[in-house]
Design a protein around this motif. Sequence first.
Motif, PDB file in Angstrom:
ATOM      1  N   THR A 174       0.842  -1.201   0.000  1.00  0.00           N
ATOM      2  CA  THR A 174       0.000   0.000   0.000  1.00  0.00           C
ATOM      3  C   THR A 174       0.875   1.248   0.000  1.00  0.00           C
ATOM      4  O   THR A 174       0.601   2.219  -0.717  1.00  0.00           O
ATOM      5  N   LEU A 175       1.945   1.197   0.797  1.00  0.00           N
ATOM      6  CA  LEU A 175       2.874   2.324   0.853  1.00  0.00           C
ATOM      7  C   LEU A 175       3.503   2.573  -0.526  1.00  0.00           C
ATOM      8  O   LEU A 175       3.557   3.709  -1.012  1.00  0.00           O
ATOM      9  N   VAL A 176       3.946   1.468  -1.181  1.00  0.00           N
ATOM     10  CA  VAL A 176       4.547   1.597  -2.524  1.00  0.00           C
ATOM     11  C   VAL A 176       3.536   2.199  -3.502  1.00  0.00           C
ATOM     12  O   VAL A 176       3.861   3.119  -4.265  1.00  0.00           O
ATOM     13  N   ALA A 177       2.286   1.693  -3.444  1.00  0.00           N
ATOM     14  CA  ALA A 177       1.248   2.201  -4.340  1.00  0.00           C
ATOM     15  C   ALA A 177       1.019   3.688  -4.090  1.00  0.00           C
ATOM     16  O   ALA A 177       0.909   4.478  -5.034  1.00  0.00           O
ATOM     17  N   GLY A 178       0.958   4.066  -2.813  1.00  0.00           N
ATOM     18  CA  GLY A 178       0.719   5.469  -2.467  1.00  0.00           C
ATOM     19  C   GLY A 178       1.830   6.370  -2.974  1.00  0.00           C
ATOM     20  O   GLY A 178       1.570   7.417  -3.586  1.00  0.00           O
ATOM     21  N   VAL A 179       3.070   5.933  -2.746  1.00  0.00           N
ATOM     22  CA  VAL A 179       4.218   6.740  -3.192  1.00  0.00           C
ATOM     23  C   VAL A 179       4.228   6.842  -4.721  1.00  0.00           C
ATOM     24  O   VAL A 179       4.429   7.925  -5.288  1.00  0.00           O
ATOM     25  N   ALA A 180       3.983   5.710  -5.397  1.00  0.00           N
ATOM     26  CA  ALA A 180       3.986   5.707  -6.865  1.00  0.00           C
ATOM     27  C   ALA A 180       2.896   6.624  -7.413  1.00  0.00           C
ATOM     28  O   ALA A 180       3.130   7.406  -8.347  1.00  0.00           O
ATOM     29  N   LEU A 181       1.695   6.545  -6.823  1.00  0.00           N
ATOM     30  CA  LEU A 181       0.582   7.386  -7.287  1.00  0.00           C
ATOM     31  C   LEU A 181       0.892   8.865  -7.058  1.00  0.00           C
ATOM     32  O   LEU A 181       0.627   9.707  -7.926  1.00  0.00           O
ATOM     33  N   ALA A 182       1.454   9.187  -5.888  1.00  0.00           N
ATOM     34  CA  ALA A 182       1.776  10.587  -5.594  1.00  0.00           C
ATOM     35  C   ALA A 182       2.845  11.098  -6.557  1.00  0.00           C
ATOM     36  O   ALA A 182       2.731  12.208  -7.101  1.00  0.00           O
ATOM     37  N   ALA A 183       3.864  10.267  -6.795  1.00  0.00           N
ATOM     38  CA  ALA A 183       4.937  10.678  -7.713  1.00  0.00           C
ATOM     39  C   ALA A 183       4.402  10.827  -9.137  1.00  0.00           C
ATOM     40  O   ALA A 183       4.757  11.771  -9.855  1.00  0.00           O
ATOM     41  N   ALA A 184       3.522   9.879  -9.554  1.00  0.00           N
ATOM     42  CA  ALA A 184       2.948   9.955 -10.909  1.00  0.00           C
ATOM     43  C   ALA A 184       2.116  11.220 -11.057  1.00  0.00           C
ATOM     44  O   ALA A 184       2.151  11.880 -12.096  1.00  0.00           O
ATOM     45  N   THR A 185       1.361  11.571  -9.999  1.00  0.00           N
ATOM     46  CA  THR A 185       0.539  12.784 -10.042  1.00  0.00           C
ATOM     47  C   THR A 185       1.429  14.015 -10.199  1.00  0.00           C
ATOM     48  O   THR A 185       1.181  14.873 -11.068  1.00  0.00           O
ATOM     49  N   ALA A 186       2.469  14.090  -9.363  1.00  0.00           N
ATOM     50  CA  ALA A 186       3.376  15.241  -9.414  1.00  0.00           C
ATOM     51  C   ALA A 186       4.027  15.347 -10.791  1.00  0.00           C
ATOM     52  O   ALA A 186       4.120  16.426 -11.378  1.00  0.00           O
ATOM     53  N   CYS A 187       4.466  14.191 -11.326  1.00  0.00           N
ATOM     54  CA  CYS A 187       5.126  14.153 -12.635  1.00  0.00           C
ATOM     55  C   CYS A 187       4.172  14.646 -13.721  1.00  0.00           C
ATOM     56  O   CYS A 187       4.539  15.454 -14.577  1.00  0.00           O
ATOM     57  N   LYS A 188       2.929  14.160 -13.677  1.00  0.00           N
ATOM     58  CA  LYS A 188       1.959  14.501 -14.725  1.00  0.00           C
ATOM     59  C   LYS A 188       1.598  15.981 -14.678  1.00  0.00           C
ATOM     60  O   LYS A 188       1.511  16.646 -15.712  1.00  0.00           O
ATOM     61  N   ILE A 189       1.391  16.515 -13.438  1.00  0.00           N
ATOM     62  CA  ILE A 189       1.019  17.934 -13.317  1.00  0.00           C
ATOM     63  C   ILE A 189       2.176  18.816 -13.807  1.00  0.00           C
ATOM     64  O   ILE A 189       1.968  19.791 -14.546  1.00  0.00           O
ATOM     65  N   THR A 190       3.407  18.439 -13.433  1.00  0.00           N
ATOM     66  CA  THR A 190       4.578  19.203 -13.882  1.00  0.00           C
ATOM     67  C   THR A 190       4.695  19.151 -15.402  1.00  0.00           C
ATOM     68  O   THR A 190       4.976  20.156 -16.059  1.00  0.00           O
ATOM     69  N   TYR A 191       4.451  17.950 -15.959  1.00  0.00           N
ATOM     70  CA  TYR A 191       4.540  17.768 -17.420  1.00  0.00           C
ATOM     71  C   TYR A 191       3.522  18.641 -18.136  1.00  0.00           C
ATOM     72  O   TYR A 191       3.841  19.330 -19.100  1.00  0.00           O
ATOM     73  N   TRP A 192       2.274  18.609 -17.655  1.00  0.00           N
ATOM     74  CA  TRP A 192       1.230  19.412 -18.302  1.00  0.00           C
ATOM     75  C   TRP A 192       1.587  20.892 -18.260  1.00  0.00           C
ATOM     76  O   TRP A 192       1.405  21.615 -19.229  1.00  0.00           O
ATOM     77  N   ALA A 193       2.057  21.349 -17.093  1.00  0.00           N
ATOM     78  CA  ALA A 193       2.433  22.763 -16.968  1.00  0.00           C
ATOM     79  C   ALA A 193       3.557  23.090 -17.954  1.00  0.00           C
ATOM     80  O   ALA A 193       3.551  24.144 -18.591  1.00  0.00           O
ATOM     81  N   ALA A 194       4.507  22.146 -18.084  1.00  0.00           N
ATOM     82  CA  ALA A 194       5.658  22.388 -18.966  1.00  0.00           C
ATOM     83  C   ALA A 194       5.230  22.455 -20.432  1.00  0.00           C
ATOM     84  O   ALA A 194       5.682  23.338 -21.171  1.00  0.00           O
TER      85      ALA A 194
END
Lengths: 311, 241
Positions: A174-194
């Motif tokens: 669950t911890l791995v899933a949470g970290v992966a989801l949070a990182a994917a969200t951050a990556c995607k939002i940064t990508y869209w902004a870029a």
Amino acid sequence: MHPALSVIVFTVASGAGYGLFALVALNVLVGLPFASPWQGLATLGTGAALAGFGLLASSAHLGRPERAWRGLTQWRSSWLSREGIAALVTFVPAALQAWIWLEGRPSRLAAIALLIGAVATVACTGMIYASLKPIRQWRHPLVVPNYGLMAMSSGALLACLFARCFGAPTATLTLVAGVALAAATACKITYWAAIDRGRAASTTVTATGLGAFDDVRLLDPPHTGSNYLLKEMGFRVARKHASKLRRGVLMLGFALPLAATLGATLTGGTAGVALAALAVGANVAGTVVERWLFFAEATHTVMLYYGTRSV
Amino acid sequence: MTSLPSHPSDKALGLVIDLDTCVGCHACAVACKEWNTGGHMAPLPDRDPYGAEPSGVWFNRVHSFEASGACGGRTVHFPRSCLHCAEPDCVTVCPTGASYKRAEDGIVLIDEDKCIGCKLCSWACPYGAREFDDDAGVMKKCTLCIDRIYNDHLAPAERVPACVAVCPAGARHFGDLGDPSSAVSRLAAARDGRDLMPELGYRPTNKYLPPRVHTVPSVAPDDSTTGATGALGWLDRLLSR
């Protein structure tokens, strides 16, 4: 770019499949307990089914699928070729691991090979897009991490579901899933902004070599009907709805799976399994929309010859 | 092999296209279609050719642009075809070895028997030089009329691409752009021949000659009468009172 259904299905399914392979390998390497060998085998089997289904789907968009084997020959120069090879070779450690597991304990060596193969496959998938210079939204350093983190998220959510089904411990997963989801969200939002901020390197002026003029605009197209280029590279339906669809990706793909996974930890039991399944389902739906947007928001330089002023 | 030739020759066959003299008649596009639908990459299919939504494979398409700036403005007809780049990503992305660049003369070709129709090469080409043949399930592209330029059955004067042979305005020139002393190289040098989208780094072989400055009409018509002599000068002076 035109979002071909077969390519979307392929990247979503193979991302989840190789993500799941990577999670099983990590599971074995850090020594997380499995409820029984069957949990490992069911997880590996599902990974193989998803990866295999993805590969079959990808061949559906080929003009000559019977020659698909030729796509494995140009690994020296082509990321697509490298992806195909990595995708197939990764089945070897997956099968070995399953075979050894049937005999009793999982193998660390097979797990290392499986992890390397899974990571390489997803990285190659990302590089196919990231290496295409005419499409500035794809030629971006966050494209490969995005593919990797989203594959990791899908794989971790599936691994959580299997652990719950078999009654194995789920805290670490669950911890791995949470970290992966949070990182994917951050990556995607940064990508869209870029990509929203990104400036076009090419314009109608550079595309025509008419540098002596300040402004070059299309007066007459070369043909009044459509053609392959306009159908393949001229897709623009989704850009109109991009902000709505982006919110959908964040909700379905990331927020809802995160909430459902945490909810599953709190409830446990049958409700936990149902919530873990909901997390997987929402994540798949969100990833499909994300992949669709990835294509639909991508602009190709060839459109400079068909009325677009800058890409 | 889709790696680029490790020992390419200096020869780089290609076209020099004069945007100053091109009249936008589309004869090059039509002659290309006619020759190539029976040539090396034949056929070039057409869908619904006489219907409401015709579409088909063409190797050459003529776009008409309006160019304007401080120097004035004019219409520029712009024929677009494969540029036979020195760094063609359409070749290196190919997973099968179907797409290749010839070491001996730099022509970029497709081996149709190896193509799996994945379309990745068409995505990798910034210039839209490759078009997919739905009927054969393979990608197609300009061959620089490889079946004309080396064709011993044609008279030497005809051993040029069909688009060059047909051009009524003399706007298309074929030759070795790898040789700085060739006619096309000298023409490109003299007329400031441009690469298309040089920022992407494909290093196209084909060069485009921009319009000559004197062919660009100035923004406002010149109504000054300075320098008028004779009867017109007298009339000007009379009317200016």
